[in-house]
Design an enzyme around this catalytic site. Structure first.
Site, mmCIF file in Angstrom:
data_model
loop_
_atom_site.group_PDB
_atom_site.id
_atom_site.type_symbol
_atom_site.label_atom_id
_atom_site.label_comp_id
_atom_site.label_asym_id
_atom_site.label_seq_id
_atom_site.Cartn_x
_atom_site.Cartn_y
_atom_site.Cartn_z
ATOM 1 N N GLN A 104 0.821 -1.209 0.000
ATOM 2 C CA GLN A 104 0.000 0.000 0.000
ATOM 3 C C GLN A 104 0.854 1.257 0.000
ATOM 4 O O GLN A 104 2.082 1.213 0.149
ATOM 5 C CB GLN A 104 -0.926 -0.009 1.220
ATOM 6 N N HIS A 106 0.317 5.746 1.038
ATOM 7 C CA HIS A 106 -0.555 6.781 1.585
ATOM 8 C C HIS A 106 -0.278 8.114 0.892
ATOM 9 O O HIS A 106 0.882 8.437 0.609
ATOM 10 C CB HIS A 106 -0.328 6.946 3.081
ATOM 11 N N GLU A 123 4.153 7.928 8.530
ATOM 12 C CA GLU A 123 4.159 7.059 9.696
ATOM 13 C C GLU A 123 5.559 6.508 9.949
ATOM 14 O O GLU A 123 6.475 6.691 9.137
ATOM 15 C CB GLU A 123 3.174 5.903 9.500
ATOM 16 N N HIS A 181 4.868 0.363 0.783
ATOM 17 C CA HIS A 181 5.315 -0.426 1.933
ATOM 18 C C HIS A 181 4.333 -1.550 2.241
ATOM 19 O O HIS A 181 3.189 -1.537 1.786
ATOM 20 C CB HIS A 181 5.467 0.470 3.163
ATOM 21 N N ARG A 201 -4.562 0.678 -1.354
ATOM 22 C CA ARG A 201 -4.099 -0.703 -1.445
ATOM 23 C C ARG A 201 -3.804 -0.999 -2.907
ATOM 24 O O ARG A 201 -4.686 -0.885 -3.763
ATOM 25 C CB ARG A 201 -5.185 -1.634 -0.900
#
Length: 328
Positions: A104, A106, A123, A181, A201
Site C-alpha cells: 500500500q 498513503h 508514519e 510499503h 491498497r
C-alpha cells in the site's frame, strides 16, 4: 478531590483484520476475549468514529475529543492546539501481522486534503517482535516510472520491484507519505502516524475473504501518490543508550525517541509545548508526577502525558524500554 491532569490511559480499540493473529494478547496482554484475527489495537485515536475513551482516573469514560475541548492547550500544548484545534494530530497503533499486509501507499497532505478532506499519512514502524525469517517491504529496489508501475500491477509483477528488508526486534522504519510499503508475516510493530485512515491498497497477493471476495484495490488512485525515487538505505539507524534518551525519527509531524532505563529517570518537557506519548515496549514501573502522585505502566501500555505535566520521573521495576513521542 484533585482534578488536575495526570498521565492518561485509554481503552484499546481492537480491529479484526484478514491478516491478524493473537500476539496482541499473547505478547502484549490485550484481552481478545476469544476473538480471532485481531490485527490492530488503536491505542490513542482521534479518528472520527474510532475515538479513544479514557480508562483511568477521574476522566474515565470521557473521549479524547471531549478532553481536548475542555483542556485545550493544557492537554495538547498551546502550539499544537493553535495548529490542530480539537483534532488530535497523531494515531498510535500496535499491529500484529500473522499474514503479510497488502502492499500500500498513503497520500501526502496536499493530495489527501484535495481528495479526502483529510490529513496525509506519514508514519513510522518500531518492530516489537519478529518471527525468524520475517521481512517487510519499504520502497522500491530500482527506480521506475508511473507507467512501469501500472504495467507491473497489471502483470502481477509488482513484488519484483520492491525493496524487502529482513527485520528483528528494535528495528525502525520511517515511512513518509508516498513510500510503497507492507508489513510482512510474523511481525508485530508499534506504529506512530498522522491522524488519517486514508490508505491506497495496490496489491493484496490475490487474497480473498471467507466469502471468496477480493479486497478493493486502488491502483489508479495510487499513481499520483507514489514516490518513485529509490533510497540508499530505508532503515532508520540508531544506537541505544542505557538511562538516556535517543532520538530515532524527527519529522514535521512527530518526533520519536527511545528510552532504555534501569534506574529512576527524570524527563523535563517544559520546552516542548506538546503532549508526550509514552509507549512501553518492555518492562514495567511507575510514572511519578506532581507532588507524590504515581501512575503505573507495563509492556503494551500507551500513556498520554498532558502538556501541563512538564516534569515527570520514570521509576522502572526492571529494565524498561519506552518510545517517547511528541509533536515538534
Amino acid at each position: 478531590m484533585d482534578k488536575k491532569l495526570y498521565p492518561i490511559k485509554f481503552t484499546p480499540l481492537l480491529k479484526e483484520r484478514i491478516w491478524g493473529g493473537e500476539k496482541l494478547e499473547t505478547v502484549l496482554n490485550k484481552p481478545l476475549n476469544g476473538r480471532a484475527r485481531i490485527g490492530e489495537s488503536w491505542e490513542i485515536s482521534g479518528v472520527e468514529g474510532d475515538v479513544s475513551v479514557v480508562s483511568n482516573g477521574f476522566l474515565a469514560g470521557n473521549s479524547l475529543p471531549e478532553l481536548i475541548e475542555v483542556y485545550m492547550g493544557d492537554l495538547v500544548g498551546d502550539k499544537v492546539f493553535q495548529k490542530f484545534g480539537e483534532e488530535f494530530p497523531l494515531l498510535i497503533k500496535f499491529i500484529d501481522a500473522r499474514e503479510a499486509l497488502s502492499i500500500q501507499v498513503h497520500p501526502d497532505d496536499e493530495l489527501a486534503r484535495k481528495r479526502h478532506n483529510s490529513f496525509g499519512k506519514t508514519e513510522m514502524w518500531y518492530v516489537m517482535q519478529a518471527d525468524e525469517g520475517s521481512e517487510l517491504i519499504s520502497g522500491f529496489s530500482k527506480k521506475i516510472t508511473p507507467v512501469h508501475y501500472q504495467e507491473a500491477v497489471k502483470n502481477n509483477a509488482l513484488e519484483d520491484l520492491l525493496a524487502k528488508h529482513p527485520v528483528k526486534s528494535g528495528d525502525v522504519f520511517y515511512m513518509p507519505a508516498g513510500r510503497v510499503h507492507a508489513i510482512g508475516a510474523g511481525i508485530m510493530i508499534a506504529e506512530i502516524q498522522q491522524t488519517s485512515d486514508v490508505t491506497y491498497r495496490i496489491y493484496d497477493f490475490n487474497r480473498v475473504d471467507e466469502n471468496g471476495n477480493s479486497r478493493e484495490l486502488h491502483t489508479e488512485l495510487a499513481v499520483d501518490a507514489i514516490d518513485y525515487e529509490v533510497q540508499e538505505d530505508y532503515k532508520t539507524n540508531y544506537k541505544e543508550k542505557l538511562n538516556g534518551a535517543v532520538e530515532m525519527v524527527r519529522s514535521p509531524y512527530f518526533v520519536t525517541g527511545k528510552l532504555k532505563i534501569d534506574d529512576t529517570f527524570g524527563r523535563d518537557y517544559y520546552a516542548l509545548d506538546s503532549f508526550v506519548i509514552l509507549i512501553c515496549m518492555e518492562g514495567y514501573g511507575k510514572i511519578s508526577y506532581g507532588e507524590g502522585n504515581h501512575e503505573s505502566y507495563s509492556k503494551g501500555d500507551t500513556i498520554l502525558i498532558p502538556a501541563e505535566l512538564r516534569q515527570i520521573s520514570l521509576i522502572p521495576s526492571e529494565t524498561t524500554e519506552l518510545l517517547e513521542v511528541y509533536v515538534p
